[in-house]
Design a protein around this motif. Structure first.
Motif, short mmCIF file in Angstrom:
data_model
loop_
_atom_site.label_atom_id
_atom_site.label_comp_id
_atom_site.label_asym_id
_atom_site.label_seq_id
_atom_site.Cartn_x
_atom_site.Cartn_y
_atom_site.Cartn_z
N ILE A 178 0.95 -1.20 0.04
CA ILE A 178 -0.11 -0.04 -0.13
C ILE A 178 0.80 1.39 0.04
O ILE A 178 0.72 2.23 -0.71
CB ILE A 178 -1.00 0.00 1.29
CG1 ILE A 178 -1.94 -1.22 0.89
CG2 ILE A 178 -1.87 1.34 1.18
CD1 ILE A 178 -2.71 -1.53 2.28
N VAL A 179 1.91 1.19 0.96
CA VAL A 179 2.82 2.39 1.00
C VAL A 179 3.32 2.82 -0.44
O VAL A 179 3.66 3.96 -0.86
CB VAL A 179 3.65 2.26 2.35
CG1 VAL A 179 4.55 3.51 2.26
CG2 VAL A 179 2.89 2.31 3.54
N ALA A 180 3.96 1.62 -0.82
CA ALA A 180 4.66 1.77 -1.96
C ALA A 180 3.87 2.14 -3.24
O ALA A 180 4.27 2.86 -4.12
CB ALA A 180 5.46 0.54 -2.49
N GLY A 181 2.49 1.54 -3.27
CA GLY A 181 1.69 2.02 -4.44
C GLY A 181 1.29 3.54 -4.35
O GLY A 181 1.38 4.17 -5.33
N VAL A 182 1.32 4.16 -2.96
CA VAL A 182 0.75 5.39 -2.79
C VAL A 182 2.10 6.38 -3.16
O VAL A 182 1.84 7.47 -3.96
CB VAL A 182 0.38 5.66 -1.16
CG1 VAL A 182 0.27 7.13 -1.09
CG2 VAL A 182 -0.97 4.92 -1.12
N LEU A 183 3.17 5.87 -2.75
CA LEU A 183 4.56 6.62 -3.21
C LEU A 183 4.67 6.89 -4.72
O LEU A 183 4.92 7.93 -5.34
CB LEU A 183 5.71 6.14 -2.38
CG LEU A 183 5.75 6.15 -1.01
CD1 LEU A 183 6.93 5.60 -0.50
CD2 LEU A 183 5.72 7.90 -0.52
N VAL A 184 4.47 5.50 -5.46
CA VAL A 184 4.63 5.55 -7.04
C VAL A 184 3.62 6.28 -7.73
O VAL A 184 3.81 7.23 -8.35
CB VAL A 184 4.60 4.08 -7.43
CG1 VAL A 184 4.40 4.06 -8.90
CG2 VAL A 184 5.75 3.22 -6.76
N SER A 185 2.21 6.37 -7.07
CA SER A 185 1.28 7.24 -7.58
C SER A 185 1.60 8.95 -7.27
O SER A 185 1.37 9.47 -8.25
CB SER A 185 -0.05 6.96 -7.07
OG SER A 185 -0.65 5.77 -7.10
N GLY A 186 2.15 9.21 -6.28
CA GLY A 186 2.53 10.52 -5.90
C GLY A 186 3.75 11.01 -6.88
O GLY A 186 3.75 12.16 -7.28
N ILE A 187 4.60 10.01 -6.94
CA ILE A 187 6.05 10.20 -7.90
C ILE A 187 5.18 10.63 -9.38
O ILE A 187 5.58 11.64 -9.96
CB ILE A 187 6.67 9.35 -7.88
CG1 ILE A 187 7.61 9.31 -6.54
CG2 ILE A 187 7.83 9.45 -8.85
CD1 ILE A 187 8.50 8.14 -6.33
N LEU A 188 4.33 9.91 -9.82
CA LEU A 188 3.86 10.06 -11.24
C LEU A 188 3.05 11.32 -11.11
O LEU A 188 3.14 12.18 -12.08
CB LEU A 188 2.95 8.79 -11.41
CG LEU A 188 3.65 7.50 -11.78
CD1 LEU A 188 2.67 6.27 -12.19
CD2 LEU A 188 4.68 7.65 -12.66
N LEU A 189 2.32 11.57 -9.96
CA LEU A 189 1.68 12.90 -10.17
C LEU A 189 2.55 14.03 -10.06
O LEU A 189 2.15 15.05 -10.85
CB LEU A 189 0.73 12.99 -8.87
CG LEU A 189 -0.04 14.16 -8.67
CD1 LEU A 189 -1.13 14.49 -9.50
CD2 LEU A 189 -0.85 14.10 -7.35
N LEU A 190 3.44 13.93 -9.27
CA LEU A 190 4.55 14.96 -9.13
C LEU A 190 5.32 15.25 -10.43
O LEU A 190 5.62 16.35 -10.99
CB LEU A 190 5.57 14.94 -7.98
CG LEU A 190 4.93 15.12 -6.54
CD1 LEU A 190 6.06 14.71 -5.62
CD2 LEU A 190 4.50 16.08 -6.29
N TYR A 191 5.49 13.97 -11.15
CA TYR A 191 6.26 14.25 -12.38
C TYR A 191 5.53 15.11 -13.37
O TYR A 191 5.94 15.80 -14.27
CB TYR A 191 6.60 12.82 -12.83
CG TYR A 191 7.46 12.88 -14.34
CD1 TYR A 191 8.99 12.99 -14.19
CD2 TYR A 191 6.81 12.68 -15.41
CE1 TYR A 191 9.55 13.21 -15.35
CE2 TYR A 191 7.55 12.59 -16.58
CZ TYR A 191 9.13 12.98 -16.50
OH TYR A 191 9.69 12.86 -17.54
#
Length: 621
Positions: free
Chosen positions: A466-479
């Motif tokens: 869950i934490v990794a998925g949220v972080l990856v989603s956040g990184i894609l959003l920030l990118y």
């Protein structure tokens, strides 16, 4: 008077029971009673099964099934939602409570406190940062994890570890120890459940049958085959002439929602009892469940172990990230379910009020030995299809669970674990959404990254997934924020258009794009126009970056102008007093006037401001 009205409105918002209680009627009471009884018939066998998923003694499933019903009646905003143990929450409890009731109860208390704090601080918006691919990845992995976790009960194996990969290894290694009785019964129950589910979709419509015998035969087969889908349709066609409308609807919904699982569990229990009477027992039974209501007491903040005591601080450290994951997932399930049914019934859901209701339910539930609870989609669907009018139906459901604890637990002794395992597997297999991979491949392939990261890591540890998925989603959003789409059109002027809003991470990207085109060696000096039609707001870093970009262009004999500025952005730029600030109302005027300036003729109708007063010294020459 206005102040008193505002206080009353605030009280009704915080205590939603005051909205519907003054208008409560006898007709509502009949429907709420019917819905409460129906959900109660569903929740009791489910509670026993979910306690097995959580790795706790089965009575804790029942302990977790009544307090949420009572609390949500007073604090909940959705009439259909029922709170209690669920498959997802039981899996999380299994991960963070280490199969220890003391840990599970303390986790309930602390999760409730976190949810209460989030509700009081209006932090319900945090759910917006958990994307759909992350949720789908988690639920699909949970479906596989929960299903395989029950394979040991189907095969009658003992001592299988909790961790998924070790579980797979040990199960395959010890498959030779399979108990034949458990395996035969478990597979038979799975086959019956699958057959009944398939049978329902191939039944003819009851309206086509004219004879009473045919209609009654259809009633028996339909109620045996139906699960949670298409509830209530049978009562429309078969029962109105036999019973009062609300009575016929009650029997229809009760049979349709409980018959499939109830038939399997009842049949398995009778088989186990027959073997017991004959003096041999090839099946692993549920065993004795303590009778009586749980004591109302504070959760224990330490745990005695053979070599000492585990203090509160160590217990909190052991639960770790679970103290964030469990409250958030509980809220996510509840709000998602509430919004789904609210959209069908045309009422609004307040996530912060749902947080308060869920928080109070968990805090008070910890006083009666409950493990963490959340909204249940299956039982909520039963509630809605039963025609519930208010959350008061939860009072009936909670009372039925209490009656089961007080008087019926001795009847659960002969339920085989293999039968409960079959019920769980049948319930969670539909959670696996194989189509989501194909859908995301067609819609946006980049969304497959958080989906696959969450899906794969959840097999290692749920929290990591869950934490990794949220972080990856956040990184894609920030990118996407840092690298917005930029369209550059070359002509008499260099027109630069951003496809989305401009935030400070994107400033360097914009600067590089402008300079790489405007300062190319083969390009003659010209004006640069920044089309701001898609920019609704800017921050101080963007203002500073624009000032630096203008200075760099001016060193090469170029001017920087803006067009199509929205009012909020225009006000910020005017307040910043950018030296030589130039603005055109539209792109066409910018190209016309900029082209005239580049060609040496005409004067562009630019708006200029004075020397900068707000930017740091040295930015403006």
């Amino acid at each position: 008077m206005p102040a008193a009205g505002a206080r009353c409105a605030g009280l009704r918002r915080r205590l939603p029971v005051l909205r519907w209680l003054p208008r409560y009627s006898l007709a509502w009471l009949q429907l709420d009673l019917m819905a409460g009884l129906t959900v109660g018939l569903t929740v009791v066998p489910q509670a026993l099964a979910y306690a097995e998923v959580a790795g706790l003694p089965l009575q804790y499933g029942l302990y977790s099934s009544f307090m949420g019903c009572f609390v949500y009646c007073f604090l909940g905003t959705a009439k259909d939602v029922t709170l209690g143990p669920t498959a997802i929450m039981s899996l999380l409890v299994s991960s963070y409570a280490f199969h220890e009731p003391v840990y599970a109860i303390l986790l309930t208390f602390l999760s409730g406190c976190v949810q209460l704090a989030m509700g009081l601080l209006h932090l319900g918006f945090l759910l917006d940062f958990i994307s759909c691919p992350v949720i789908k990845g988690f639920t699909s992995a949970a479906s596989i994890t929960i299903s395989f976790n029950q394979v040991k009960n189907i095969l009658g194996l003992q001592g299988i570890p909790r961790q998924f990969f070790l579980q797979v290894y040990e199960t395959l290694r010890r498959i030779g120890e399979t108990r034949a009785g458990d395996a035969v019964l478990g597979l038979a129950c799975l086959a019956v459940l699958a057959g009944l589910r398939a049978m329902k979709s191939h039944l003819p419509r009851a309206a086509c049958m004219e004879s009473l015998v045919a209609r009654l035969s259809y009633l028996i087969v339909w109620t045996s085959a139906t699960g949670l889908e298409d509830l209530g349709s049978l009562g429309t066609h078969l029962l109105p002439s036999l019973l009062p409308p609300w009575g016929g609807r009650f029997i229809t919904v009760a049979l349709s929602t409980t018959a499939r699982n109830a038939l399997v569990v009842l049949f398995a229990g009778l088989v186990a009892y027959s073997f017991q009477v004959m003096g041999s027992q090839p099946l692993t039974l549920t065993g004795s469940i303590p009778q009586g209501l749980p004591a109302f007491q504070l959760p224990r903040f330490s745990m005695a172990v053979p070599n000492g005591t585990i203090p509160f601080r160590s217990m909190v450290e052991d639960m770790g990230v679970g103290l964030a994951v469990v409250p958030l997932m509980g809220l996510l399930e509840t709000v998602a379910i509430a919004k789904a049914f609210a959209s069908q019934n045309d009422y609004r859901i307040d996530p912060n009020q749902e947080l308060l209701a869920l928080g109070f339910a968990n805090v008070l539930g910890s006083f009666v030995s409950s493990y963490p609870i959340t909204g249940s989609f299956g039982r909520t669907a039963v509630n809605a299809q039963s025609g519930v009018c208010t959350p008061a139906g939860g009072l009936v459901t909670g009372a039925l669970v209490l009656l089961s604890l007080a008087y019926l637990t001795s009847l659960f002794y002969y339920i085989p674990k293999a039968a409960l395992a079959a019920v769980i597997i049948s319930a969670v297999v539909p959670m696996f959404d194989a189509g989501i991979f194909r859908t995301l491949w067609r819609v946006k392939r980049l969304d497959l990254v958080p989906l696959c990261v969450t899906f794969l890591l959840c097999f290692w540890e749920v929290q990591y997934g869950i934490v990794a998925g949220v972080l990856v989603s956040g990184i894609l959003l920030l990118y996407s924020i840092a690298r917005p789409p930029i369209k550059v059109s070359e002509g008499d002027v260099l027109l630069v258009q951003l496809g989305s809003s401009l935030h400070f991470p994107a400033m360097e990207c914009l600067r590089d794009a402008v300079c790489s085109h405007a300062l190319a060696a083969a390009s003659p000096p010209r004006s640069v126009v920044l089309d701001c039609c898609h920019i609704s707001s800017i921050d101080y870093t963007v203002v500073v970056g624009l000032a630096e970009l203008r200075q760099e262009l001016r060193k090469h004999g170029l001017s920087l102008a803006f067009c199509s500025l929205q009012d909020p952005v225009l006000k910020v730029l005017l307040s910043a007093d950018l030296e030589g600030f130039q603005h055109f109302p539209s792109r066409e005027e910018a190209e016309r006037c900029g082209g005239a300036e580049a060609g040496g003729g005409g004067t562009a109708p630019f708006t200029s401001t004075s020397e900068s007063l707000l930017l740091p010294t040295g930015l403006i020459q």
